[in-house]
Design an enzyme around this catalytic site. Structure first.
Site: not given
Length: 222
Positions: A94-97, A113, A149, A177
């Site tokens: 849960m990190r924005i890279l 996602h 994403d 799933q």
């Protein structure tokens, strides 16, 4: 001579249920790769326990100990590269890279996602799918690019949204799933069937040398 197994580093932030699905496949000899390290940006999470129990090197690099996102990503990149991975897997990371980080691993980093991308990028996807009146929801495995994403899709699985579904019930259906589809995508990469290709200014996913559609390869829910 047998081909060496692909080396995999998995990044997590929490319970690591998708990590466990990969570990189960590896232990069943259903994965042509080896998870050589699991790294969490949060301490004392269940996912690190799962890795340790499986005999996989598990370590924490706490993002709170760094001055900014760039400093953390630089340290994380240096740590990952110590393991010389062929593939970096984001399994609930849960990190924005930063763009520099995603560029470094371009074509060898994948993420899962919980939505049928390009629908519902970002957070709270289950509630948003219900609020939008969607007939179906699901999950997507995609290559990671600088766009959040937004990298080319690899594979999707869809589930029906029922009238009585809540965000919690929908999340359970989708996660079930995910545990099925994520190891499939990892295996495709390890087998050399999957790669990222740059076409003009855009990137596309190739499967067995053929471009995949924008939504990736749709597989039937189990």
């Amino acid at each position: 001579m047998n081909k060496p197994k692909a080396r995999i580093v998995v990044l997590i932030s929490g319970s690591g249920s998708n990590l466990q699905a990969m570990i189960d496949c590896q232990q069943a000899n259903a994965l042509s790769g080896e998870i050589v390290a699991v790294i969490s940006n949060r301490p004392a999470v269940k996912g690190l326990e799962r890795a340790d129990a499986a005999g996989i090197e598990a370590l924490c690099l706490d993002h709170k100990g760094f001055a900014d996102r760039e400093a953390f990503d630089q340290a994380l990149q240096a740590k990952i590269d110590e393991y010389q991975p062929d593939l970096v897997v984001l399994a609930g990371f849960m990190r924005i890279l930063t763009p520099a980080f995603t560029e470094h691993y371009l074509g060898r980093m994948i993420n899962i996602h919980p939505s049928l991308l390009p629908k519902h990028q970002g957070l709270n996807t289950h509630q948003r799918a219900i609020d939008a009146g969607d007939a179906q929801h699901g999950a997507t495995v995609h290559f990671v690019t600088a766009e959040l994403d937004g990298g080319p899709a690899i594979v999707q699985v869809a589930v029906d949204i029922e009238a009585d579904d809540t965000p919690e019930s929908l999340a359970k259906k989708v996660q079930y799933q995910e545990h099925y589809m994520f190891p499939i995508a990892v295996q495709w990469f390890c087998e050399g069937r999957l790669r990222l290709h740059k076409e003009n200014k855009n990137h596309v996913s190739l499967f067995d040398g053929e471009p995949l559609p924008i939504s990736g390869r749709l597989i039937k829910a189990r």
